[in-house]
Design a protein around this motif. Structure first.
Motif, PDB file in Angstrom:
ATOM      1  N   TRP A  76       0.667  -1.250   0.130  1.00 48.85           N
ATOM      2  CA  TRP A  76       0.058  -0.051   0.343  1.00 48.85           C
ATOM      3  C   TRP A  76       0.544   0.765   0.396  1.00 48.85           C
ATOM      4  CZ3 TRP A  76      -4.271   1.950  -1.079  1.00 48.85           C
ATOM      5  CH2 TRP A  76      -4.439   3.692  -0.504  1.00 48.85           C
ATOM      6  N   GLU A  77       1.986   1.010   0.781  1.00 57.56           N
ATOM      7  CA  GLU A  77       3.053   2.629   1.372  1.00 57.56           C
ATOM      8  C   GLU A  77       3.699   2.425  -0.343  1.00 57.56           C
ATOM      9  OE1 GLU A  77       7.070   4.046   2.975  1.00 57.56           O
ATOM     10  OE2 GLU A  77       5.648   1.610   3.739  1.00 57.56           O
ATOM     11  N   TRP A  78       3.766   1.657  -1.643  1.00 51.71           N
ATOM     12  CA  TRP A  78       4.293   1.489  -2.423  1.00 51.71           C
ATOM     13  C   TRP A  78       3.200   2.597  -3.717  1.00 51.71           C
ATOM     14  CZ3 TRP A  78       2.637  -1.083  -7.205  1.00 51.71           C
ATOM     15  CH2 TRP A  78       3.424  -0.206  -8.195  1.00 51.71           C
ATOM     16  N   LEU A  79       2.243   1.644  -3.192  1.00 53.86           N
ATOM     17  CA  LEU A  79       1.296   2.261  -4.968  1.00 53.86           C
ATOM     18  C   LEU A  79       0.656   3.985  -3.835  1.00 53.86           C
ATOM     19  CD1 LEU A  79      -1.396   2.229  -6.320  1.00 53.86           C
ATOM     20  CD2 LEU A  79      -2.998   0.391  -4.726  1.00 53.86           C
ATOM     21  N   VAL A  80       0.622   4.146  -2.706  1.00 51.97           N
ATOM     22  CA  VAL A  80       0.200   5.377  -2.728  1.00 51.97           C
ATOM     23  C   VAL A  80       1.615   6.088  -3.134  1.00 51.97           C
ATOM     24  CG1 VAL A  80       0.200   7.191  -0.897  1.00 51.97           C
ATOM     25  CG2 VAL A  80      -0.614   5.743  -0.564  1.00 51.97           C
ATOM     26  N   GLU A  81       2.756   6.181  -2.836  1.00 49.25           N
ATOM     27  CA  GLU A  81       3.973   6.607  -3.924  1.00 49.25           C
ATOM     28  C   GLU A  81       3.423   6.623  -5.699  1.00 49.25           C
ATOM     29  OE1 GLU A  81       8.508   6.547  -3.706  1.00 49.25           O
ATOM     30  OE2 GLU A  81       8.036   5.284  -2.261  1.00 49.25           O
ATOM     31  N   GLU A  82       3.664   5.354  -6.170  1.00 48.27           N
ATOM     32  CA  GLU A  82       3.105   5.626  -7.572  1.00 48.27           C
ATOM     33  C   GLU A  82       2.275   6.933  -7.654  1.00 48.27           C
ATOM     34  OE1 GLU A  82       5.788   4.275  -9.076  1.00 48.27           O
ATOM     35  OE2 GLU A  82       6.439   3.551  -7.433  1.00 48.27           O
ATOM     36  N   VAL A  83       0.911   6.443  -7.181  1.00 48.22           N
ATOM     37  CA  VAL A  83       0.125   7.301  -7.802  1.00 48.22           C
ATOM     38  C   VAL A  83       0.659   8.765  -7.610  1.00 48.22           C
ATOM     39  CG1 VAL A  83      -1.397   5.916  -7.233  1.00 48.22           C
ATOM     40  CG2 VAL A  83      -1.537   7.148  -5.600  1.00 48.22           C
ATOM     41  N   SER A  84       1.029   8.989  -5.904  1.00 50.83           N
ATOM     42  CA  SER A  84       1.458  10.722  -6.185  1.00 50.83           C
ATOM     43  C   SER A  84       2.262  10.981  -7.167  1.00 50.83           C
ATOM     44  CB  SER A  84       1.504  10.522  -4.496  1.00 50.83           C
ATOM     45  OG  SER A  84       1.109  10.090  -4.151  1.00 50.83           O
ATOM     46  N   LYS A  85       2.955  10.214  -7.947  1.00 49.37           N
ATOM     47  CA  LYS A  85       4.221  10.830  -8.909  1.00 49.37           C
ATOM     48  C   LYS A  85       3.240  11.473 -10.036  1.00 49.37           C
ATOM     49  CE  LYS A  85       7.786   7.458  -7.425  1.00 49.37           C
ATOM     50  NZ  LYS A  85       8.592   5.959  -7.865  1.00 49.37           N
ATOM     51  N   PRO A  86       5.011  13.102 -10.917  1.00 50.03           N
ATOM     52  CA  PRO A  86       3.024  13.273 -11.948  1.00 50.03           C
ATOM     53  C   PRO A  86       3.174  12.736 -13.187  1.00 50.03           C
ATOM     54  CG  PRO A  86       5.509  14.651 -10.645  1.00 50.03           C
ATOM     55  CD  PRO A  86       5.718  13.347  -9.995  1.00 50.03           C
ATOM     56  N   ALA A  87       1.308  13.252 -13.728  1.00 54.07           N
ATOM     57  CA  ALA A  87       1.093  12.400 -14.019  1.00 54.07           C
ATOM     58  C   ALA A  87      -0.097  13.210 -15.355  1.00 54.07           C
ATOM     59  CB  ALA A  87       1.396  10.561 -14.183  1.00 54.07           C
ATOM     60  N   GLU A  88       0.319  13.328 -16.147  1.00 52.74           N
ATOM     61  CA  GLU A  88      -1.163  14.065 -16.987  1.00 52.74           C
ATOM     62  C   GLU A  88      -2.647  12.799 -16.337  1.00 52.74           C
ATOM     63  OE1 GLU A  88      -3.420  14.784 -21.284  1.00 52.74           O
ATOM     64  OE2 GLU A  88      -0.845  15.113 -21.055  1.00 52.74           O
ATOM     65  N   ARG A  89      -2.536  11.461 -16.292  1.00 56.58           N
ATOM     66  CA  ARG A  89      -3.310  10.724 -16.028  1.00 56.58           C
ATOM     67  C   ARG A  89      -3.005   9.475 -15.646  1.00 56.58           C
ATOM     68  NH1 ARG A  89      -3.272  10.036 -21.172  1.00 56.58           N
ATOM     69  NH2 ARG A  89      -5.878  12.037 -21.726  1.00 56.58           N
ATOM     70  N   LEU A  90      -3.207   8.612 -14.577  1.00 54.36           N
ATOM     71  CA  LEU A  90      -3.039   6.771 -13.986  1.00 54.36           C
ATOM     72  C   LEU A  90      -3.960   6.244 -14.992  1.00 54.36           C
ATOM     73  CD1 LEU A  90      -2.908   7.885 -10.694  1.00 54.36           C
ATOM     74  CD2 LEU A  90      -0.689   8.027 -12.338  1.00 54.36           C
ATOM     75  N   ARG A 110     -12.880  -4.978   2.074  1.00 56.04           N
ATOM     76  CA  ARG A 110     -13.986  -3.117   2.389  1.00 56.04           C
ATOM     77  C   ARG A 110     -12.686  -2.165   2.960  1.00 56.04           C
ATOM     78  NH1 ARG A 110     -18.835  -1.099   3.201  1.00 56.04           N
ATOM     79  NH2 ARG A 110     -18.017   1.890   2.708  1.00 56.04           N
ATOM     80  N   ARG A 111     -11.935  -2.388   3.848  1.00 58.74           N
ATOM     81  CA  ARG A 111     -10.856  -1.384   4.233  1.00 58.74           C
ATOM     82  C   ARG A 111      -9.399  -0.891   2.922  1.00 58.74           C
ATOM     83  NH1 ARG A 111     -11.889  -4.988   8.133  1.00 58.74           N
ATOM     84  NH2 ARG A 111     -12.102  -4.560  10.673  1.00 58.74           N
ATOM     85  N   SER A 112      -9.499  -2.383   1.924  1.00 58.21           N
ATOM     86  CA  SER A 112      -8.922  -1.772   1.408  1.00 58.21           C
ATOM     87  C   SER A 112      -8.940  -0.946  -0.470  1.00 58.21           C
ATOM     88  CB  SER A 112      -8.184  -2.300   0.561  1.00 58.21           C
ATOM     89  OG  SER A 112      -6.971  -3.322   1.258  1.00 58.21           O
ATOM     90  N   PHE A 113     -10.655  -1.164  -0.529  1.00 56.42           N
ATOM     91  CA  PHE A 113     -11.918  -0.091  -1.623  1.00 56.42           C
ATOM     92  C   PHE A 113     -11.674   1.044  -0.733  1.00 56.42           C
ATOM     93  CE2 PHE A 113     -15.401   1.564  -2.932  1.00 56.42           C
ATOM     94  CZ  PHE A 113     -15.285   0.960  -4.131  1.00 56.42           C
ATOM     95  N   ASP A 114     -12.634   1.494   0.147  1.00 58.70           N
ATOM     96  CA  ASP A 114     -12.562   2.252   1.191  1.00 58.70           C
ATOM     97  C   ASP A 114     -11.219   2.958   0.906  1.00 58.70           C
ATOM     98  OD1 ASP A 114     -15.575   1.606   1.506  1.00 58.70           O
ATOM     99  OD2 ASP A 114     -14.576   2.435   3.288  1.00 58.70           O
ATOM    100  N   ASP A 115     -10.008   2.993   1.323  1.00 56.29           N
ATOM    101  CA  ASP A 115      -9.123   3.786   1.017  1.00 56.29           C
ATOM    102  C   ASP A 115      -8.241   4.061  -0.242  1.00 56.29           C
ATOM    103  OD1 ASP A 115      -8.537   3.652   4.267  1.00 56.29           O
ATOM    104  OD2 ASP A 115      -7.264   1.626   4.034  1.00 56.29           O
ATOM    105  N   LEU A 116      -8.677   3.058  -1.246  1.00 55.33           N
ATOM    106  CA  LEU A 116      -8.032   3.476  -2.470  1.00 55.33           C
ATOM    107  C   LEU A 116      -9.296   4.358  -3.247  1.00 55.33           C
ATOM    108  CD1 LEU A 116      -6.534   3.027  -4.871  1.00 55.33           C
ATOM    109  CD2 LEU A 116      -7.454   0.590  -5.607  1.00 55.33           C
ATOM    110  N   ALA A 117     -10.145   4.232  -2.916  1.00 53.05           N
ATOM    111  CA  ALA A 117     -10.896   5.457  -3.779  1.00 53.05           C
ATOM    112  C   ALA A 117     -10.863   7.216  -3.048  1.00 53.05           C
ATOM    113  CB  ALA A 117     -12.195   4.822  -3.108  1.00 53.05           C
ATOM    114  N   ARG A 118     -10.769   7.111  -1.729  1.00 52.62           N
ATOM    115  CA  ARG A 118     -10.609   8.611  -1.625  1.00 52.62           C
ATOM    116  C   ARG A 118      -8.794   8.587  -1.735  1.00 52.62           C
ATOM    117  NH1 ARG A 118     -11.497   5.810   3.883  1.00 52.62           N
ATOM    118  NH2 ARG A 118     -13.500   6.256   4.925  1.00 52.62           N
ATOM    119  N   LEU A 119      -7.838   7.437  -2.005  1.00 49.16           N
ATOM    120  CA  LEU A 119      -7.101   7.867  -2.298  1.00 49.16           C
ATOM    121  C   LEU A 119      -7.224   8.586  -3.973  1.00 49.16           C
ATOM    122  CD1 LEU A 119      -3.882   8.278  -2.184  1.00 49.16           C
ATOM    123  CD2 LEU A 119      -3.862   5.966  -3.705  1.00 49.16           C
TER     124      LEU A 119
END
Length: 515
Positions: free
Chosen positions: A323-337, A390-399
């Motif tokens: 999860w920590e890796w994913l948060v870091e990856e989606v935060s990197k600059p990009a026009e779209r994911l 469910r916890r992972s779904f909610d975390d990713l949805a908010r992110l």
């Protein structure tokens, strides 16, 4: 003279490099010859099989044709096929990306076409042989169930039964059988040519190992109690590393890979088996997820099977490190994911609530008896998607909702295709499944009635009875479901085009604008 067993497969490609993967019949030097350049690598050997990845670096333009040599003898291209080419990734990112999942490797004769439909990947390969450049994808993303280790074809079963009479009698047992399974999946002439000339990225799903792989802690305990699972999971993850994961990595990432270095130095089967066993027992020891910067687009492919945390009462689709890796990856600059997840993130809403409810019951919300029954139900009907964590779904949805940029989640698994859209947010779910493994007509209607009918009414009620909170956002299925065998194509920046197989020809079944 060494023979070419599988390949060449064009795997990692960026704006200036390309990687070609092969399996050979004997140890040898593998060379890729293109535009007067010759790049080569020695094979490495595991379990009596020989592999190489050859990197072409410093490329400045597309390669119109390349050849493969084994110990100086040319073995590719074949005389009756178009040349294999290398199209570099455009500097501003991909123009199109094809994707799909769930492909059984059964014959293409009339009886199997009647039961399994056309192999759309095979048809797609035949189509590209004569198609113009505008129809070629820049990347083919295969989102799980590239092979079915738990449901081999009749021909594969014959191979198994000729080797042994031990458990599991009708499933893959060891590395040798995995190697044969991959060979049968990837050496049909049209498939082989397609994989030689369109870059591919891959991730596993459950059938690459076994149905319901890592559904729950209870499932793992049941499998550990068998006499054969340990060998199966070691062989399956080891084969996945060789046949699929290795090609997901860039040349620089492979150069830094300690396992590959060991194998290239003659480490052999023990090194691979020890790695695979540890990856299963301790998912934090390895990362199967990966990401790529593709110009205007950032591609993130997430391991939603091996990286799970299965602790009852605290289930997570991704453990803390992942999860920590994913948060870091989606935060990197990009026009779209673009996020690849083998299992869908946004299911039809009713089914989502049913899986929420089942998870709560598995965690004891209605007592121990119901808890045991709910675990059986969870495994029986595959309640194991993001909604069942469910916890992972909610975390990713908010992110994702908080990023303020378009996000397209690509998935497979469910054996029907659809598009869903989050309300008030530019988050899309696009599912393409299967490439070749259709549901029967009865199961199609059952899915429509339960997942798009009864579940819509019942799911919300069950979630309320279990006192579950509402998800961070609502969504709805905007297109589909479609039950045809299909390969999808995402076109940037405006939309996605879907295709199906029909009498050996591809026909468009819908075009959806995602902006």
């Amino acid at each position: 003279m060494p023979a070419l067993v599988i390949g060449p497969m064009l795997r990692y490609v960026d704006t200036s490099s390309a990687s070609v993967w092969v399996e050979t019949g004997e140890p040898c030097t593998v060379a890729v010859v293109a535009d007067g350049r010759r790049c080569e690598s020695r094979t490495f050997t595991v379990h009596g099989h020989h592999y190489a990845v050859v990197d072409l670096t410093g490329l400045t333009e597309d390669v119109a044709a390349y050849a493969v040599e084994l110990d100086g003898e040319q073995v590719w291209p074949l005389p009756d096929r178009p040349p294999s080419r290398i199209r570099l990734l455009p500097a501003d990112g991909p123009r199109t990306m094809a994707f799909g999942s769930c492909r059984t490797s059964v014959p293409h004769d009339t009886p199997h076409v009647l039961t399994h439909g056309e192999d759309v990947l095979r048809t797609y390969g035949a189509h590209l042989m004569t198609a113009g450049d505008e129809e070629w994808p820049d990347l083919l993303l295969l989102l799980g169930d590239q092979v079915y280790a738990d449901n081999p074809s009749p021909e594969m079963l014959e191979f198994i039964h000729q080797r042994r009479d031990t458990e599991p009698r009708n499933e893959i047992a060891d590395y040798e059988e995995y190697a044969e399974l991959y060979r049968r999946a990837w050496t049909d002439p049209e498939i082989r040519w397609l994989l030689s000339t369109v870059p591919t990225a891959m991730i596993f799903d459950d059938h690459d190992l076994r149905d319901d792989w890592n559904t729950s802690q209870s499932w793992r305990e049941q499998m550990a109690a068998t006499s054969w699972w340990r060998r199966r999971v070691i062989s399956g993850l080891g084969a996945y590393w060789v046949y699929q994961h290795l090609g997901n990595l860039s040349p620089a990432e492979r150069a830094d890979d300690p396992l590959l270095r060991t194998l290239m130095q003659g480490g052999g089967a023990d090194a691979l088996d020890n790695f695979a066993e540890k990856a299963d027992a301790d998912p934090s020891s390895n990362r199967w997820s990966y990401s790529r910067d593709l110009g205007h687009t950032r591609l993130i492919v997430v391991d939603t099977r091996c990286a799970r945390q299965l602790t009852p009462g605290d289930r997570r689709m991704l453990d803390a490190g992942e999860w920590e890796w994913l948060v870091e990856e989606v935060s990197k600059p990009a026009e779209r994911l673009v996020i690849g997840s083998s299992i869908p993130f946004m299911l039809p809403e009713g089914v989502h609530y049913v899986q929420n409810w089942n998870e709560a019951l598995c965690d004891g919300a209605w007592g121990r008896l119901v808890q045991r029954l709910s675990e059986t139900f969870r495994q029986a009907v595959d309640l194991e998607h993001w909604a069942a964590f469910r916890r992972s779904f909610d975390d990713l949805a908010r992110l994702l909702a908080g990023l303020g940029k378009p996000v397209v989640l690509l998935s497979g698994d469910v054996h029907y295709s659809y598009v869903a859209k989050a309300r008030g947010s530019e988050v899309w779910q696009v599912v393409c499944s299967p490439i070749r493994n259709p549901l029967s007509p009865v199961l199609r209607w059952a899915n429509v009635l339960t997942q798009f009918g009864v579940a819509t009414v019942v799911g919300g009620l069950l979630a309320r009875l279990a006192r579950l909170p509402r998800p961070p956002f609502r969504w709805r299925v905007t297109h589909g479901p479609w039950f045809q065998n299909a390969v999808a194509k995402l076109t940037f920046p405006d939309g996605a085009t879907w295709y199906e197989s029909s009498s050996g020809q591809l026909k468009q079944i819908d075009t959806i604008r995602l902006t």
